[in-house]
Structure formats: structure tokens, C-alpha cells
Design a protein around this motif. Structure first.
Motif, PDB file in Angstrom:
ATOM      1  N   TYR A  35       1.627 -16.485   4.632  1.00 30.04           N
ATOM      2  CA  TYR A  35       1.557 -15.245   4.596  1.00 30.04           C
ATOM      3  C   TYR A  35       1.161 -14.495   5.860  1.00 30.04           C
ATOM      4  N   GLN A  37      -0.149 -11.152   7.819  1.00 35.31           N
ATOM      5  CA  GLN A  37      -0.655  -9.710   7.338  1.00 35.31           C
ATOM      6  C   GLN A  37      -0.822  -8.957   8.658  1.00 35.31           C
ATOM      7  N   LYS A  41      -2.566  -4.113   7.351  1.00 34.89           N
ATOM      8  CA  LYS A  41      -3.168  -5.079   6.387  1.00 34.89           C
ATOM      9  C   LYS A  41      -2.289  -5.648   5.303  1.00 34.89           C
ATOM     10  N   PHE A  42      -0.896  -5.068   5.548  1.00 31.16           N
ATOM     11  CA  PHE A  42       0.050  -5.273   4.333  1.00 31.16           C
ATOM     12  C   PHE A  42       0.283  -7.274   4.441  1.00 31.16           C
ATOM     13  N   LEU A  43       0.307  -7.798   3.268  1.00 29.96           N
ATOM     14  CA  LEU A  43       0.341  -9.388   3.033  1.00 29.96           C
ATOM     15  C   LEU A  43       1.806  -9.409   2.675  1.00 29.96           C
ATOM     16  N   ILE A  45       4.770 -12.471   1.946  1.00 22.19           N
ATOM     17  CA  ILE A  45       4.851 -13.975   1.982  1.00 22.19           C
ATOM     18  C   ILE A  45       6.008 -14.258   2.917  1.00 22.19           C
ATOM     19  N   PHE A  90      -1.947 -16.330   7.478  1.00 27.73           N
ATOM     20  CA  PHE A  90      -2.845 -16.916   6.353  1.00 27.73           C
ATOM     21  C   PHE A  90      -2.008 -18.022   5.735  1.00 27.73           C
TER      22      PHE A  90
ATOM     23  N   GLN B  37     -10.635  -8.716   0.146  1.00 21.24           N
ATOM     24  CA  GLN B  37     -10.701  -9.124   1.560  1.00 21.24           C
ATOM     25  C   GLN B  37     -11.683  -8.384   2.460  1.00 21.24           C
ATOM     26  N   PHE B  88      -6.844  -5.883  -3.122  1.00 20.24           N
ATOM     27  CA  PHE B  88      -5.448  -6.115  -3.217  1.00 20.24           C
ATOM     28  C   PHE B  88      -5.153  -6.463  -4.921  1.00 20.24           C
ATOM     29  N   LEU B  99       3.667 -14.774  -4.844  1.00 16.42           N
ATOM     30  CA  LEU B  99       2.889 -13.442  -5.322  1.00 16.42           C
ATOM     31  C   LEU B  99       3.287 -12.381  -4.204  1.00 16.42           C
ATOM     32  N   PHE B 101       2.126  -8.824  -3.176  1.00 16.06           N
ATOM     33  CA  PHE B 101       0.822  -8.031  -2.932  1.00 16.06           C
ATOM     34  C   PHE B 101       1.232  -6.333  -2.752  1.00 16.06           C
ATOM     35  N   GLY B 102       0.112  -5.541  -3.321  1.00 17.52           N
ATOM     36  CA  GLY B 102       0.109  -4.232  -2.938  1.00 17.52           C
ATOM     37  C   GLY B 102      -0.486  -4.094  -1.606  1.00 17.52           C
ATOM     38  N   LYS B 103      -0.521  -2.755  -1.467  1.00 17.59           N
ATOM     39  CA  LYS B 103      -0.891  -2.748   0.233  1.00 17.59           C
ATOM     40  C   LYS B 103      -2.290  -2.475   0.257  1.00 17.59           C
TER      41      LYS B 103
END
Lengths: 115, 111
Positions: A35, A37, A41-43, A45, A90, B37, B88, B99, B101-103
Motif C-alpha cells: 500500500y 500512503q 494519509k490516503f492509503l 493499494i 506499507f 493509525q 480508517f 481492501l 480504505f476511506g480517507k
């Protein structure tokens, strides 16, 4: 005993260089992920491997090449690094992704800074 | 796309106040996961919700999954400084391996 370990933790490099990040998990999980980031902070994939086979490749530039020599390891090689590649990367692993409800286990991250 | 929207983006509370973050989807979710986190840390799995209307508790944290399985919430009662971090939600899709994720919602707590 760290469950998902990534190296290096920090990486500062110049534009145009090639670098690798390594990831190892000792959880016996079948699936591993990378992932990215960003600074907000946007994760997002990037890749997913299941038992050494690539199953997800999310519109990532082909400068990024993952390699999984066995199901416990997933490395990420990046060619011709660009400023926009600066982020925290990550690694994560999971067992039967969404069954069993144990979620993903993340590594501590690699902070990549391209100058 | 298949994103989940999280609100609010930021929340600052006084220690002892309650906190709630919401996760919404325009499509039905097969399940939802929540992660925390800490600043400078990595996402840590908190919980997975699968059933319509499901409610799960972990000490001061209460997780809910909407009846229509299109939204979820995380509520923290009487926040503490140790609750600081970004929360998150993440949607999965069946047994796939992706998966999304939201922001995230960044929670800060004033002692």
C-alpha cells in the motif's frame, strides 16, 4: 518477533535512482500487499500477491515491480524514482483476506523521500 | 468507484468527550473493517463487521454496521489521549484480496 517487517524504515534518494524495499511476514499468511500512503494519509493499494502469484495490480506505473520469491516475502523494486514517489509504503499480509475477521497486519512502513 | 466516504475528516475533542466517525457507501458493503493509525505509526486492525445491523464493542469503542449495509460508525466514549490517531474504515468485497480504505478521520484529544 515482528509479524510483518519491512526494511529499510527510511529511504532518502535522488531522482532517477533505483531502490528496493523488502518485506517479510512470519504469520504464515497466504496473501501479501503493498500500500502507498501519501502526505494526506490516503492509503491506496498497489499490489497483492497470493501464494507468490500476482492477483492485484492497481494502475501502478511499470517503474514499480513487485517480486514474491515465496509466500513469506514480498519485495518492491522501483526504477527511475520520481519526486511524486515520495510517500510511506506499507507492506501488509492477511490470511484468507475477508474470512475469519482478523484483518490485515501491516508492517511499520518505509518512508521514501525522493530529492 | 468503489470508495467509502468517511466523515468528518478531522475531529478535535476535549478529553472525556465522546467521538464518532462515520463511513458511508453508495453500494451495499459485504463487510467493513476498521483500523487505527497512531501518528507516525502503521494501521492496526480493530474489527470487522459482516452482518446487517451488527454492533460490536471493544471497551470504550462501539462499532455499528447499518441495517442496509451501506454505512458504519465507530463511537468512542469518554475519549482519552491514547485515542489520538487516524481511524480508517475499509471495505472488502467478498473473498477478494483488495481492501479499499476511506480517507480516515484524524482524532486529536486535548488533555
Amino acid at each position: 518477533d515482528t509479524a510483518v517487517s519491512q526494511t529499510p524504515k527510511y529511504l532518502v534518494t535522488q531522482m532517477g535512482n533505483d531502490k528496493s524495499i523488502k518485506c517479510e511476514q512470519n504469520l504464515g499468511h497466504d496473501t501479501m500487499y503493498w500500500y502507498k500512503q501519501d502526505s494526506k494519509k490516503f492509503l491506496k493499494i498497489m499490489f497483492s500477491y497470493n501464494n507468490k502469484e500476482l492477483i492485484i495490480n492497481e494502475t501502478v506505473p511499470n517503474r514499480f515491480s513487485p517480486k514474491s520469491p515465496d509466500k513469506a516475502h514480498l519485495n518492491l523494486h522501483i526504477n527511475s524514482l520520481e519526486l511524486g514517489d515520495s510517500a510511506v509504503y506499507f507492506c501488509a499480509s492477511s490470511q484468507e483476506a475477508l474470512q475469519g475477521g482478523n484483518g490485515y497486519t501491516f508492517g511499520s512502513g518505509t518512508r521514501l523521500t525522493v530529492v | 468507484g468503489q470508495q467509502v466516504m468517511q466523515i468528518p475528516q478531522y475531529q478535535h475533542v476535549q478529553e472525556g468527550e465522546d467521538f464518532t466517525t462515520y463511513c458511508n457507501s453508495s453500494t451495499t458493503l459485504s463487510n467493513i473493517q476498521w483500523y487505527k493509525q497512531r501518528p507516525g505509526g502503521h494501521p492496526v486492525f480493530l474489527i470487522q463487521l459482516v452482518k446487517s445491523g451488527e454492533v460490536k464493542k471493544q471497551k470504550r469503542l462501539t462499532f455499528q454496521f447499518g441495517e442496509a449495509k451501506k454505512n458504519s460508525s465507530l463511537h468512542i466514549t469518554a475519549t482519552q489521549t491514547t485515542d489520538v490517531g487516524t481511524y480508517f474504515c475499509a471495505r472488502g468485497r467478498g473473498s477478494n484480496y483488495k481492501l479499499t480504505f476511506g480517507k480516515g478521520t484524524l482524532l486529536t484529544v486535548n488533555p
